[in-house]
Structure formats: C-alpha cells, structure tokens
Design a protein around this motif. Structure first.
Motif, PDB file in Angstrom:
ATOM      1  N   GLY A  47       0.815  -1.217   0.000  1.00 30.98           N
ATOM      2  CA  GLY A  47       0.000   0.000   0.000  1.00 30.98           C
ATOM      3  C   GLY A  47       0.842   1.257   0.000  1.00 30.98           C
ATOM      4  N   PRO A  48       0.184   2.381   0.167  1.00 27.07           N
ATOM      5  CA  PRO A  48       0.881   3.659   0.050  1.00 27.07           C
ATOM      6  C   PRO A  48       1.636   4.045   1.314  1.00 27.07           C
ATOM      7  N   THR A  49       2.631   4.900   1.128  1.00 30.13           N
ATOM      8  CA  THR A  49       3.264   5.548   2.264  1.00 30.13           C
ATOM      9  C   THR A  49       2.512   6.854   2.452  1.00 30.13           C
ATOM     10  N   VAL A  50       1.892   6.995   3.625  1.00 28.68           N
ATOM     11  CA  VAL A  50       0.916   8.076   3.781  1.00 28.68           C
ATOM     12  C   VAL A  50       1.558   9.367   4.307  1.00 28.68           C
ATOM     13  N   PRO A  54      -1.712  10.513  -2.644  1.00 30.94           N
ATOM     14  CA  PRO A  54      -1.250   9.640  -3.728  1.00 30.94           C
ATOM     15  C   PRO A  54      -1.414  10.359  -5.062  1.00 30.94           C
ATOM     16  N   HIS A  55      -0.492  10.130  -5.991  1.00 31.90           N
ATOM     17  CA  HIS A  55      -0.717  10.662  -7.340  1.00 31.90           C
ATOM     18  C   HIS A  55      -1.446   9.596  -8.155  1.00 31.90           C
ATOM     19  N   ILE A  56      -1.877   9.974  -9.340  1.00 29.98           N
ATOM     20  CA  ILE A  56      -2.698   9.022 -10.098  1.00 29.98           C
ATOM     21  C   ILE A  56      -1.892   7.803 -10.543  1.00 29.98           C
ATOM     22  N   GLY A  57      -0.561   7.957 -10.616  1.00 30.92           N
ATOM     23  CA  GLY A  57       0.283   6.793 -10.919  1.00 30.92           C
ATOM     24  C   GLY A  57       0.170   5.767  -9.796  1.00 30.92           C
ATOM     25  N   ASN A  58       0.269   6.238  -8.557  1.00 27.39           N
ATOM     26  CA  ASN A  58       0.090   5.327  -7.414  1.00 27.39           C
ATOM     27  C   ASN A  58      -1.250   4.604  -7.526  1.00 27.39           C
ATOM     28  N   MET A  59      -2.276   5.357  -7.894  1.00 33.55           N
ATOM     29  CA  MET A  59      -3.617   4.759  -7.920  1.00 33.55           C
ATOM     30  C   MET A  59      -3.737   3.711  -9.028  1.00 33.55           C
ATOM     31  N   ARG A  60      -2.888   3.808 -10.048  1.00 29.82           N
ATOM     32  CA  ARG A  60      -2.906   2.760 -11.083  1.00 29.82           C
ATOM     33  C   ARG A  60      -2.581   1.407 -10.445  1.00 29.82           C
ATOM     34  N   ALA A  61      -1.675   1.420  -9.459  1.00 31.73           N
ATOM     35  CA  ALA A  61      -1.290   0.166  -8.793  1.00 31.73           C
ATOM     36  C   ALA A  61      -2.499  -0.470  -8.098  1.00 31.73           C
ATOM     37  N   GLY A  89       8.778   4.132   8.550  1.00 32.04           N
ATOM     38  CA  GLY A  89       9.904   3.354   8.027  1.00 32.04           C
ATOM     39  C   GLY A  89      10.363   3.613   6.616  1.00 32.04           C
ATOM     40  N   HIS A  90       9.516   4.220   5.755  1.00 32.85           N
ATOM     41  CA  HIS A  90       9.899   4.339   4.347  1.00 32.85           C
ATOM     42  C   HIS A  90      10.769   5.580   4.160  1.00 32.85           C
ATOM     43  N   LEU A  91      11.994   5.359   3.699  1.00 35.29           N
ATOM     44  CA  LEU A  91      12.901   6.487   3.496  1.00 35.29           C
ATOM     45  C   LEU A  91      12.683   7.085   2.110  1.00 35.29           C
ATOM     46  N   GLY A 254       3.767  -2.026  -7.549  1.00 33.51           N
ATOM     47  CA  GLY A 254       4.261  -1.353  -8.755  1.00 33.51           C
ATOM     48  C   GLY A 254       5.612  -1.929  -9.149  1.00 33.51           C
ATOM     49  N   ILE A 255       5.979  -1.694 -10.396  1.00 36.16           N
ATOM     50  CA  ILE A 255       7.166  -2.338 -10.964  1.00 36.16           C
ATOM     51  C   ILE A 255       8.460  -1.921 -10.258  1.00 36.16           C
ATOM     52  N   ASP A 256       8.440  -0.747  -9.631  1.00 36.89           N
ATOM     53  CA  ASP A 256       9.648  -0.324  -8.892  1.00 36.89           C
ATOM     54  C   ASP A 256       9.910  -1.266  -7.717  1.00 36.89           C
ATOM     55  N   HIS A 257       8.843  -1.866  -7.170  1.00 37.95           N
ATOM     56  CA  HIS A 257       9.030  -2.773  -6.033  1.00 37.95           C
ATOM     57  C   HIS A 257       9.716  -4.083  -6.423  1.00 37.95           C
ATOM     58  N   ARG A 258       9.720  -4.362  -7.708  1.00 36.12           N
ATOM     59  CA  ARG A 258      10.354  -5.599  -8.186  1.00 36.12           C
ATOM     60  C   ARG A 258      11.878  -5.546  -7.975  1.00 36.12           C
ATOM     61  N   HIS A 285       3.411  -7.350 -10.974  1.00 36.47           N
ATOM     62  CA  HIS A 285       3.775  -5.929 -10.920  1.00 36.47           C
ATOM     63  C   HIS A 285       3.131  -5.132 -12.040  1.00 36.47           C
ATOM     64  N   ASN A 286       2.506  -4.046 -11.657  1.00 38.61           N
ATOM     65  CA  ASN A 286       1.968  -3.156 -12.692  1.00 38.61           C
ATOM     66  C   ASN A 286       3.067  -2.220 -13.163  1.00 38.61           C
ATOM     67  N   ASN A 287       3.027  -1.917 -14.451  1.00 36.45           N
ATOM     68  CA  ASN A 287       3.980  -0.950 -14.991  1.00 36.45           C
ATOM     69  C   ASN A 287       3.543   0.467 -14.612  1.00 36.45           C
ATOM     70  N   PHE A 288       4.379   1.427 -14.928  1.00 39.22           N
ATOM     71  CA  PHE A 288       4.139   2.795 -14.470  1.00 39.22           C
ATOM     72  C   PHE A 288       3.201   3.592 -15.370  1.00 39.22           C
ATOM     73  N   LEU A 289       2.505   4.479 -14.765  1.00 40.09           N
ATOM     74  CA  LEU A 289       1.863   5.565 -15.485  1.00 40.09           C
ATOM     75  C   LEU A 289       2.934   6.641 -15.595  1.00 40.09           C
ATOM     76  N   ILE A 290       3.144   7.132 -16.813  1.00 41.74           N
ATOM     77  CA  ILE A 290       4.183   8.158 -16.936  1.00 41.74           C
ATOM     78  C   ILE A 290       3.580   9.469 -17.431  1.00 41.74           C
ATOM     79  N   LYS A 295       4.349  16.640 -13.725  1.00 42.00           N
ATOM     80  CA  LYS A 295       3.208  16.954 -12.853  1.00 42.00           C
ATOM     81  C   LYS A 295       2.879  15.825 -11.873  1.00 42.00           C
ATOM     82  N   MET A 296       3.563  14.691 -12.054  1.00 49.37           N
ATOM     83  CA  MET A 296       3.254  13.618 -11.122  1.00 49.37           C
ATOM     84  C   MET A 296       4.196  13.641  -9.919  1.00 49.37           C
ATOM     85  N   SER A 297       5.177  14.542 -10.014  1.00 49.09           N
ATOM     86  CA  SER A 297       6.071  14.651  -8.878  1.00 49.09           C
ATOM     87  C   SER A 297       5.314  15.325  -7.736  1.00 49.09           C
TER      88      SER A 297
END
Ligand code: AMP
Ligand code: ZN
Length: 515
Positions: A47-50, A54-61, A89-91, A254-258, A285-290, A295-297
């Motif tokens: 899940g998300p780090t709160v 969340p951006h819409i890319g996160n929501m794609r996951a 815990g998430h750095l 998401g694919i970054d977690h792989r 793993h879902n791929n990214f929304l780019i 604007k997703m930053s």
C-alpha cells in the motif's frame, strides 16, 4: 424492483471455462493460477506511504490490484485481499538512503506524524472509493505491527543479520539466490554501500534503524537493537504472514518494487520460514503511469491527483477506464487528451446501458416481462444459461472470459462489453444481466451511473448547470422565432463561459463545460 443481479451466471460460467493465466515476475512467465488453499485466493498488495497525497500513478497500482481481485472473485475463489498502509519506516530512497518520508513531512508541516498519517490515509481512501476500488478484507497499518516486527526480527537476527552502529542489517548473502526477482540486477547497489558505514554488501538492508545519538524521532520504539524504528521492508513480510499465512497466493505492487522492496521481502521470508520459497506463489507488478511534464512529482505545485481530475471536470471512473484500456504490464502515458477520450468512451457506455435500462423498465411496466426478472445467479435455470450461450451474446461472452483469464487483458474485455451494449433484438434482461456481470469485473459502475453523475462541474466554472440549461432553452426559443442574432449571442456568451454547445451530439449530450 427489478434486479440485475450482483453475480450473473453467464460470464461467470464462461470465466470458469478458461483457466486463469497470470504473469509471474519471479519465473518471468505466464502461469496457471492454482490456489494454495482449495477454493481461496489470498492476495497481498503493497500500500501507500501516507506522507502525502497519492498521485494518479500510485492509484494505477490499486486499480490493477482491484481488477485482479475482481477477476479472482468471478473465477469463484473466496478472496482475502490485504492492502497495507505504510505509516513508518519508508525512506526517501527505497534503499537505506535519505530521510524518513513521514518524519520529513511532519517536520515540514510542523504537525504530528500521527496526524499526517491520519490525514493522508483518509485522502487515499477517498481516492480508493472514487475509483470504485473494492474494500480489501484488511487494511493493515504498519505501526500496529511494530511489536510483531520486533519479534520477527529477533527470530532472524542471529542467523541472518548483523549489528552496526546505525541499527540491525540483513545480510543478503545468507539466503539463496538473493535478488532473483529483480531485473536490474547490477551493482547498482554500489551507490548505496557508502550510505551506511560498515555494510557488508551493497544490497544489505536495514531491519531496524536506531535513532542516532542526540536525535529524537516522533516515532520510535524500544528494541534489543536500541530505540528506533523498523526498516521499511520488514512490515510487509510480517503483515502478509500474519494475515494470509505463508505461502500465500499472490503479491502485487508497482514495478519499482520488483527491484528492491520485494527482493528484500523475499529474503526476509526465506530467512524466517527457513526455506528457499519466496513466500508468495506469484509476484505481479503493474507498470508505471508516466507523465512527461513532471506533474506527477509530489513536489510539483499542482500534482496529478484524482481530486485534480475531478476539479477539472472529469469523472474519476474515466481514469479507471483509462487504466483498463492499457495492459497492466505496459507503460501508460498520461495525457489530458487521453483522459478526455476515455471519458467520452465511458459516457457512451453509460448512455448505452441506460437506454437498455429504460427499455427494460418499459417492458416491465407494460407487463411484457415479469417485474421480478429472474436474473439472480442462483435462479437461473440450466435452460436459460444454455440459452444465453446459444444467444447472439455467446461468442462475445466467451471472448470476454478468455480475455480476462489471459493475464487480465482488460483492453479486449472492454471491447467485448461494448459489443454486448450494442447488440439489438435480444432479450434485454439477458443483455443487462451479462453487462452487470462484466461490469463487476471491470468496476466501471455502468449499471448505476447516470448521465447526471457524469456531469462533473469543473472547480473553475463560472456558470451553473441551471444557468446553462436556461440559456439553451432561450437559444432554442430564439431559433424557433428565427432570431438568429439572439441565438448566436447566447451561444457566444456560453462559449465565453467555457460551455461547448454540442448541437446534434449523437449521445444527446447537449453541452459540455470545459474550463
Ligand atoms: P508508494 O506510496 O511510493 O509506496 O507507492 C504506492 C504504489 O504506487 C506502489 O505500488 C508503487 O510501486 C506504485 N507506483 C509509484 N509510482 C507509480 C507510477 N507512476 N505508476 C504506477 N504505479 C506507481
Ligand atoms: Zn510492501
């Protein structure tokens, strides 16, 4: 009341007919889903780090994980889905570099970390609802599991970890085939080795981060390795084991977690379970929304959140549809034009289904079909089901079922649904039942959304719907009276206020407010 069922049998039966194939990132191939526990599907989603919205890319996951869950339910499995909330815990870097995301935001906003977590967890849940993502069986909150994380760490510390001044670290050389999941299996970790003085291998990671002498953190707990906080990867191993047992069926993210997070979870699972298994049978793993303009930053001022889409007049389910139009393993490029196209497609589907609903209601009121149309799953007779399969819908229903079972090919499934909407001269109750069933898999709420629901007023709009309707009526009257100067003036005024007047729109969508 006429019911179009919560679980119609037609496509469910078709779904049963095709084996469910899912792509396993670990074996890098499609595999037939065979549950660990007969008749059940147990799924864990990171899940998300709160610390922020969340951006819409996160929501794609989460749209992806939800679609997976819906497909498993429709294949007849009893689903237990867990999504965690990371509130500790998430750095800022997924490896052990940077600052704690939660502590950083709390300091920036001068708020308590607990308030930050509460606010952004609620914001995330609002997006979950807006996107018609079903509630999982458990939302597991990381901070609720810190004592369990300490116990877990104790049990692997001796054989698999080493102590440094900054905390307790996992020695990745102590487990078989560390990092097998990752694609970018390079010495990319080299950059990381310097971050922590004394680390044995680049990929070794923190199990426990000790609060540095002289510092205080808002979130810290006593542990055998000093006061501090757990490393980020620990929570998912602990919570998935606690809530789903090990091994469980599917782990998503998401694919970054792989690359880092999931290999580290696997290493912990192997250490804790004392075997080489990864803990989950299938890793997906879902791929990214780019989005290319940045604007997703989350540090950009107006970053792409679900609420921003709504503020601009888009229904959030247009975004869900946009996600489903692409395969979850493909990159998806976000553009406003793409979202607009998905919105128009959603409107077309909703209008098509609503025409069918009106027709059905007319038949019911004329007593041509019984009011209690027997479209509930358990009330269907074999004859009716066979009838559906030999009906003009049969081929399309099978295509839908095959697409869904083929590693969630939602893009094809959507076209099958549209084909069913467009069928003429078939039993409208059967048609609606099939659509309800398909929609339960896609989650677009097509049976309940109305034209009115899709009229989202952009935040910046300076005209109300009532004013638009009144102006359009006045324009119609002016035209009828052949006063074209007046009708043109009304039109120009509407355009100036952001209203697109859509004369002759085939969907009967007379106007669109676009600001
Ligand atoms: P985080 O809150 O950073 O842990 O991310 C939440 C989820 O969103 C994780 O599963 C990430 O892998 C996923 N994610 C992050 N960025 C994107 C993106 N641009 N597109 C799709 N998924 C993403
Ligand atoms: Zn996780």
């Amino acid at each position: 009341m006429t019911r179009f069922l919560t679980s119609a049998p037609i496509s469910s039966i078709a779904l049963q007919m095709s084996e469910l194939k899912l792509f396993n990132s670990l074996t890098r191939q499609l595999e037939t889903f065979t549950p660990v526990h007969e008749g059940e599907a147990r799924v864990y989603t990171c899940g998300p780090t709160v610390y922020n919205y969340p951006h819409i890319g996160n929501m794609r996951a989460y749209v992806f994980a939800d679609t997976l869950g819906r497909v498993l339910s429709y294949k007849g499995y009893r689903l237990t889905h867990v999504i965690n909330i990371t509130d500790v815990g998430h750095l800022t870097d997924d490896a052990d570099a940077g600052e704690d995301k939660m502590e950083k935001m709390a300091a920036e906003k001068a708020q308590s970390i607990w308030d930050i977590a509460k606010h952004y967890t609620q914001a995330y849940w609002d997006d979950i609802k807006a996107l018609s993502i079903r509630q999982p069986a458990h939302w597991s909150i990381a901070t609720d599991y810190v004592p369990a994380m300490i116990d877990y760490a104790k049990s692997i510390a001796e054989k698999h970890c080493y102590k440094l001044e900054s905390g307790l670290y996992f020695d990745t050389s102590t487990v078989a085939n560390y990092g097998a999941l990752a694609r970018a299996k390079t010495e990319e970790g080299e950059g990381r080795i310097d971050e922590v003085e004394g680390k044995r291998h680049a990929a070794d990671f923190a199990i426990w981060r000790k609060t540095p002498a002289g510092e205080t953190r808002q979130m810290e707990w006593d542990s055998p390795w000093g006061k501090g906080a757990p490393g980020w990867h620990l929570e998912c191993s602990v919570m998935s084991k606690a809530l789903l047992g090990m091994p469980f069926d599917i782990h998503t993210g998401g694919i970054d977690h792989r690359e880092i997070h999931h290999p580290n979870e696997i290493a912990q699972n192997q250490a804790h379970e004392g075997c080489a298994d990864s803990g989950a049978r299938i890793w997906m793993h879902n791929n990214f929304l780019i989005e290319r303009s940045g604007k997703m930053s989350k540090s950009s001022g107006e970053f792409l959140r679900v609420q921003l889409l709504i503020d601009k007049g888009f229904h959030p389910l247009a975004y869900r549809l946009m996600c489903l139009q692409a395969h979850y393993r493909s990159e998806l490029e976000f553009s406003w034009e793409g979202l607009q196209a998905a919105f128009v497609r959603l409107k077309r589907m909703v209008m098509g289904v609503s025409t069918l609903r009106t027709r059905h209601a007319e038949l019911v009121s004329a007593s041509i079909v019984p009011n209690e149309q027997t479209v509930e799953a358990d009330k269907w007779t074999l004859k009716q089901v066979q009838g559906a399969f030999s009906s003009p819908m049969a081929g399309t229903l099978k295509d839908f079922a095959a697409a869904i079972a083929d590693d969630l090919n939602t893009a094809i499934a959507i076209t099958a649904l549209e084909d069913i909407v467009g069928l003429k001269k078939i039993d409208v109750a059967h048609q609606l039942a099939a659509l309800a069933d398909m929609d339960a898999v896609l989650g677009l709420n097509l049976l309940t959304l109305t034209r009115q629901d899709l009229r989202i007023r952009p935040k910046a709009a300076i005209i109300t719907e009532a004013e638009i309707e009144a102006a359009l009526t006045a324009r119609k009257e002016a035209r009828a009276a052949k006063d074209f100067a007046k009708s043109d003036a009304i039109r120009d005024d509407l355009i100036a206020k952001g209203v697109e007047v859509m004369d002759g729109d085939p969907l009967g969508w007379d106007w669109n407010l676009d600001v």
